[in-house]
Every structure is written in structure tokens, then in C-alpha cells.
Scaffold this motif. Structure first.
Motif, PDB file in Angstrom:
ATOM      1  N   ASP A   5      -1.871 -61.654 -28.150  1.00  0.00           N
ATOM      2  CA  ASP A   5      -0.634 -60.674 -28.296  1.00  0.00           C
ATOM      3  C   ASP A   5      -0.509 -59.696 -29.436  1.00  0.00           C
ATOM      4  OD1 ASP A   5      -1.012 -60.154 -25.608  1.00  0.00           O
ATOM      5  OD2 ASP A   5       0.142 -61.404 -25.097  1.00  0.00           O
ATOM      6  N   ILE A   6       0.049 -59.523 -30.014  1.00  0.00           N
ATOM      7  CA  ILE A   6       0.698 -59.619 -31.174  1.00  0.00           C
ATOM      8  C   ILE A   6       2.170 -58.890 -31.195  1.00  0.00           C
ATOM      9  CG2 ILE A   6       0.809 -57.729 -33.110  1.00  0.00           C
ATOM     10  CD1 ILE A   6      -2.013 -57.266 -32.680  1.00  0.00           C
ATOM     11  N   PRO A   7       3.256 -58.818 -31.665  1.00  0.00           N
ATOM     12  CA  PRO A   7       4.548 -59.309 -31.510  1.00  0.00           C
ATOM     13  C   PRO A   7       5.124 -57.594 -31.512  1.00  0.00           C
ATOM     14  CG  PRO A   7       4.662 -60.421 -33.163  1.00  0.00           C
ATOM     15  CD  PRO A   7       3.539 -60.205 -32.509  1.00  0.00           C
ATOM     16  N   VAL A   8       4.422 -57.206 -32.259  1.00  0.00           N
ATOM     17  CA  VAL A   8       4.724 -55.320 -32.834  1.00  0.00           C
ATOM     18  C   VAL A   8       4.110 -54.763 -33.146  1.00  0.00           C
ATOM     19  CG1 VAL A   8       7.093 -56.338 -34.938  1.00  0.00           C
ATOM     20  CG2 VAL A   8       4.099 -55.912 -35.123  1.00  0.00           C
ATOM     21  N   GLY A   9       4.287 -53.458 -33.079  1.00  0.00           N
ATOM     22  CA  GLY A   9       3.665 -52.360 -32.716  1.00  0.00           C
ATOM     23  C   GLY A   9       2.598 -52.021 -33.551  1.00  0.00           C
ATOM     24  N   SER A  10       1.078 -51.312 -33.411  1.00  0.00           N
ATOM     25  CA  SER A  10       0.280 -51.380 -34.941  1.00  0.00           C
ATOM     26  C   SER A  10       0.882 -50.968 -35.605  1.00  0.00           C
ATOM     27  CB  SER A  10      -0.630 -50.458 -35.072  1.00  0.00           C
ATOM     28  OG  SER A  10      -0.427 -49.786 -33.560  1.00  0.00           O
ATOM     29  N   GLY A  11       2.236 -49.886 -35.614  1.00  0.00           N
ATOM     30  CA  GLY A  11       2.464 -49.385 -37.610  1.00  0.00           C
ATOM     31  C   GLY A  11       3.669 -48.155 -36.348  1.00  0.00           C
ATOM     32  N   ALA A  32      12.849 -60.969 -39.124  1.00  0.00           N
ATOM     33  CA  ALA A  32      12.442 -60.581 -38.240  1.00  0.00           C
ATOM     34  C   ALA A  32      12.302 -60.202 -37.741  1.00  0.00           C
ATOM     35  CB  ALA A  32      11.330 -61.189 -38.992  1.00  0.00           C
ATOM     36  N   LEU A  33      14.006 -60.312 -36.956  1.00  0.00           N
ATOM     37  CA  LEU A  33      13.763 -60.109 -35.501  1.00  0.00           C
ATOM     38  C   LEU A  33      14.421 -58.552 -35.117  1.00  0.00           C
ATOM     39  CD1 LEU A  33      13.961 -60.674 -32.150  1.00  0.00           C
ATOM     40  CD2 LEU A  33      16.871 -61.822 -33.066  1.00  0.00           C
ATOM     41  N   PHE A  34      14.785 -58.105 -37.377  1.00  0.00           N
ATOM     42  CA  PHE A  34      15.472 -57.464 -36.745  1.00  0.00           C
ATOM     43  C   PHE A  34      14.900 -55.805 -37.289  1.00  0.00           C
ATOM     44  CE2 PHE A  34      16.156 -53.544 -40.287  1.00  0.00           C
ATOM     45  CZ  PHE A  34      17.097 -53.043 -39.678  1.00  0.00           C
ATOM     46  N   LEU A  35      13.205 -55.906 -37.824  1.00  0.00           N
ATOM     47  CA  LEU A  35      12.000 -55.231 -37.288  1.00  0.00           C
ATOM     48  C   LEU A  35      11.398 -55.443 -35.726  1.00  0.00           C
ATOM     49  CD1 LEU A  35      10.375 -56.889 -40.379  1.00  0.00           C
ATOM     50  CD2 LEU A  35      11.792 -54.409 -40.632  1.00  0.00           C
ATOM     51  N   SER A  36      11.018 -56.356 -35.319  1.00  0.00           N
ATOM     52  CA  SER A  36      10.716 -56.590 -33.996  1.00  0.00           C
ATOM     53  C   SER A  36      12.125 -55.509 -33.165  1.00  0.00           C
ATOM     54  CB  SER A  36      10.354 -57.538 -33.394  1.00  0.00           C
ATOM     55  OG  SER A  36      11.403 -58.651 -33.159  1.00  0.00           O
ATOM     56  N   PRO A  47      10.299 -49.382 -27.609  1.00  0.00           N
ATOM     57  CA  PRO A  47       9.674 -51.444 -27.931  1.00  0.00           C
ATOM     58  C   PRO A  47       8.378 -51.963 -26.587  1.00  0.00           C
ATOM     59  CG  PRO A  47      11.748 -50.852 -26.330  1.00  0.00           C
ATOM     60  CD  PRO A  47      11.185 -49.928 -26.784  1.00  0.00           C
ATOM     61  N   SER A  48       7.895 -50.799 -25.822  1.00  0.00           N
ATOM     62  CA  SER A  48       7.315 -51.470 -25.323  1.00  0.00           C
ATOM     63  C   SER A  48       5.860 -51.191 -26.063  1.00  0.00           C
ATOM     64  CB  SER A  48       6.538 -50.189 -24.298  1.00  0.00           C
ATOM     65  OG  SER A  48       6.339 -48.874 -24.622  1.00  0.00           O
ATOM     66  N   TYR A  49       5.746 -50.740 -27.682  1.00  0.00           N
ATOM     67  CA  TYR A  49       4.380 -51.398 -28.085  1.00  0.00           C
ATOM     68  C   TYR A  49       4.085 -52.193 -28.447  1.00  0.00           C
ATOM     69  CZ  TYR A  49       4.637 -46.463 -29.530  1.00  0.00           C
ATOM     70  OH  TYR A  49       5.188 -44.977 -29.591  1.00  0.00           O
ATOM     71  N   ALA A  50       5.609 -53.304 -28.161  1.00  0.00           N
ATOM     72  CA  ALA A  50       5.266 -54.911 -28.314  1.00  0.00           C
ATOM     73  C   ALA A  50       4.857 -55.887 -27.488  1.00  0.00           C
ATOM     74  CB  ALA A  50       6.771 -55.628 -28.485  1.00  0.00           C
ATOM     75  N   TRP A  51       4.279 -56.453 -27.962  1.00  0.00           N
ATOM     76  CA  TRP A  51       2.961 -57.545 -26.885  1.00  0.00           C
ATOM     77  C   TRP A  51       2.394 -57.195 -26.636  1.00  0.00           C
ATOM     78  CZ3 TRP A  51       4.219 -62.228 -29.519  1.00  0.00           C
ATOM     79  CH2 TRP A  51       5.369 -62.179 -29.105  1.00  0.00           C
ATOM     80  N   MET A  52       1.345 -56.162 -27.379  1.00  0.00           N
ATOM     81  CA  MET A  52       0.054 -54.928 -27.179  1.00  0.00           C
ATOM     82  C   MET A  52      -0.729 -56.439 -27.244  1.00  0.00           C
ATOM     83  SD  MET A  52       1.486 -52.168 -25.769  1.00  0.00           S
ATOM     84  CE  MET A  52      -0.376 -51.522 -25.850  1.00  0.00           C
TER      85      MET A  52
END
Length: 330
Positions: free
Chosen positions: A137-143, A186-190, A196-201
Motif C-alpha cells: 500500500d502507498i500512502p499518497v495518490g500516484s500524482g 509530510a502529513l501536510f502533503l498526505s 482522500p480516496s486516492y490514499a493507501w492504494m
């Protein structure tokens, strides 16, 4: 940017050497060189977890890469622009704007001749916990782009990170405080992703995500799409003369309609919006490059009359350009 510019870890006019070194320092990639003379330079600073870079190639270059290994990159254009294609999404990072990228499949960057950008390497572990986080899982969207309204805050956070690099050798920061500040940045970015649904994909879900993202612009109203086209035109020509008729043609509407749309979505006339975008870009450069020349920077962005530029700058930011520089060098 002085703390970074004082630590140049690589500089070369040889394209092959640039390819080898940047592949080891940043991410494995392929490069295709375009117009201009290669003059690659990489400047670096490191905190406890975050790594900060300033990178320039000199020449025009296209960079292709696959997935990153456990980190995201924040690209902020300092000079010139960068086009980014990540997992089927197109981002244009105009000067003074920032984008977060963490490709699941494929990344392509196109850097203009003479472009220079600040890159922050952010480990996924800093981007916050997620419920039921699975392997891969990745904590941010791809771009995604950092929004215009939040860009000044990211600039301020970047300045604070640079300030930590510039601290005198006898300054001892608490390790816990440094880690807290890095995590907060970092949290500011995520936490400010467009959706938000882009996160943790996971990588396996990227195809579904890309399909959904590609269809989203269809949901925008016709007026919003026209306004977006006008904004993209402004951002891609930050240094070039632009008229109202140019903007109307780019948006595929009449000048009168563009004026109505711009006031509806942004509260100002089109040419005022263009001026504000350019003022914002000037301010970003002054904050990130305290050795910048105010007059030269203003001229680059089309402000030919120093007195008028200073008045517009003060009206927008409630301070004069030299006051911005003074704050940036403290």
C-alpha cells in the motif's frame, strides 16, 4: 535555498555521467536529452528522514521511471516548468507550483531547457499510519498538485526545513522535535490530497484508480472546463506576453464569457488573475532564493515598471518585495 546551494554533490556537462549519478542518488530512470547544452547540477541537504535537493539539467530532458522504492517525491519548480505524466495523469508544474508523485506503474517528466526544481524525498513511513495498511500500500495518490491556495504554506514549510539545514554547527535540535516536524511536513502533503480516496492504494488497484480519475473531468461543468483551460494557458506562459483575446481563444469562449467565468470562479477579471499568478510566482522565488534580484525577477514575469510592480506586490501581500527577501534570509 542557500543551505542547498552550498552543498553541490554533483556537477557535469557529460550526459552519461549525469545519468549514472542521478540514477544512484534519486531513482533508477532513463533519459532522453533535447535542446540545449547539458549542465547538470545536484545540490543536497539531509535531515533525519527527509532529503532535499535542487536539480537542474541545463538542457531540455525527458526522464522515464517506474515505481519508487518506499518514498514519494515532491517537485517544486523554481525556474521554468516541468510536465509530468504519472500513471496516465498529466500534471503541469509551473514555476512556483508543487506536485507530489508516487507512481504505481510509470512516470515521465519533461523538463524545459534551463529549468530548475527543488525535490523533497519523503519516505512513506513519514506520511502517516493507515487503518488496515497492507503490504504494497502507498500512502499518497500516484500524482497530484498542491493546490494554489496551499502552495504558500508548502513554501513556508520548505523554508523551515531549509532553516534547519542552515542552523549553526553548535545548534543542537532535539531528535524527537526534528522527527515531529518532518512528520508534520509530510502529513501536510498526505492530508491535503485532492481526493482522500486516492490514499493507501495498492499497485494492483492503480488501473481502476486511473480509469476513475480519467473520467472525472467529464463531471466538471462546461464553464469550469473552460476556466481550467485558461488557467493552464496562463501557467504555461508565465514569462510570455498574454492578452485577453489569447486567454479567450485558449478557453474556447468569447472575451465577455471568460470575464464572467473568471469572476464567478475566482472573483476577479482574467487579467487580474494572471497578474496575481505571476505575483505569487515572484513571491515563491524570493522566498526560496533569497539571493534573487527583485528587479530582474519582476522583469522575467512581465512586470516592466518597477514602481507599479512594487505597488501591486504590496497590495497583494501587504509587504514590499525587499521585505520578503529580508524575511527569507533571517
Amino acid at each position: 535555498m542557500k543551505p542547498l546551494y552550498e552543498n553541490c554533490i554533483f556537477r557535469s556537462a557529460e550526459r552519461a555521467r549525469a545519468f549514472d549519478f542521478l540514477g544512484e542518488e534519486l531513482v533508477d530512470h532513463s533519459m532522453k536529452w533535447g535542446r540545449g547544452l547539458a549542465d547538470t547540477a545536484l545540490f543536497k541537504g539531509k535531515l533525519k528522514h527527509l532529503e532535499l535537493f535542487v536539480l537542474r539539467y541545463g538542457a531540455e530532458v525527458t526522464v522515464d521511471s517506474d515505481t519508487f522504492d518506499g518514498f514519494a517525491l515532491v517537485h517544486m519548480s523554481l525556474r521554468g516548468g516541468t510536465g509530468i505524466e504519472v500513471d496516465g495523469r498529466d500534471l503541469h508544474v509551473a514555476e512556483g507550483r508543487a506536485a507530489v508523485i508516487a507512481p504505481r506503474k510509470r512516470l515521465r517528466l519533461h523538463c524545459l531547457q534551463g529549468a530548475e526544481r527543488m525535490v523533497v524525498k519523503v519516505p512513506y513511513e513519514l506520511l502517516g499510519p493507515a487503518p488496515e495498511r497492507g503490504e504494497g500500500d502507498i500512502p499518497v495518490g500516484s500524482g497530484f498538485m498542491v493546490s494554489r491556495s496551499l502552495t504558500p504554506q508548502w513554501v513556508a514549510l520548505s523554508q523551515a526545513l531549509l532553516g534547519m539545514l542552515a542552523a549553526p554547527s553548535d545548534a543542537v535540535f532535539s531528535s524527537a522535535w526534528v522527527e515531529h516536524f518532518e512528520r508534520s511536513s509530510a502529513l501536510f502533503l498526505s492530508s491535503h490530497q485532492p481526493d482522500p480516496s486516492y490514499a493507501w492504494m495498492s499497485a494492483e488497484n492503480v488501473r481502476e484508480d486511473t480509469t476513475r480519475v480519467a473520467s472525472e473531468p467529464l463531471a466538471l461543468s462546461h464553464g469550469a472546463q473552460c476556466m481550467e483551460r485558461a488557467l493552464e494557458y496562463m501557467q504555461s506562459r508565465m514569462f510570455a506576453p498574454i492578452s485577453l483575446s489569447d486567454l479567450a481563444r485558449a478557453a474556447s469562449v468569447s472575451e465577455r464569457t471568460l470575464n464572467v467565468l473568471c469572476r464567478r470562479f475566482h472573483g476577479v477579471a482574467p487579467m487580474t488573475l494572471l497578474r496575481n499568478l505571476r505575483l505569487d510566482a515572484v513571491r515563491s522565488r524570493l522566498l526560496l532564493q533569497p539571493d534573487a534580484n527583485v528587479t530582474q525577477t519582476a522583469l522575467e514575469y512581465g512586470f516592466a515598471h518597477p514602481g507599479r510592480f512594487a505597488a501591486c506586490y504590496r497590495e497583494r501581500f501587504d509587504e514590499l518585495p525587499h521585505q520578503t527577501l529580508s524575511r527569507a534570509t533571517r
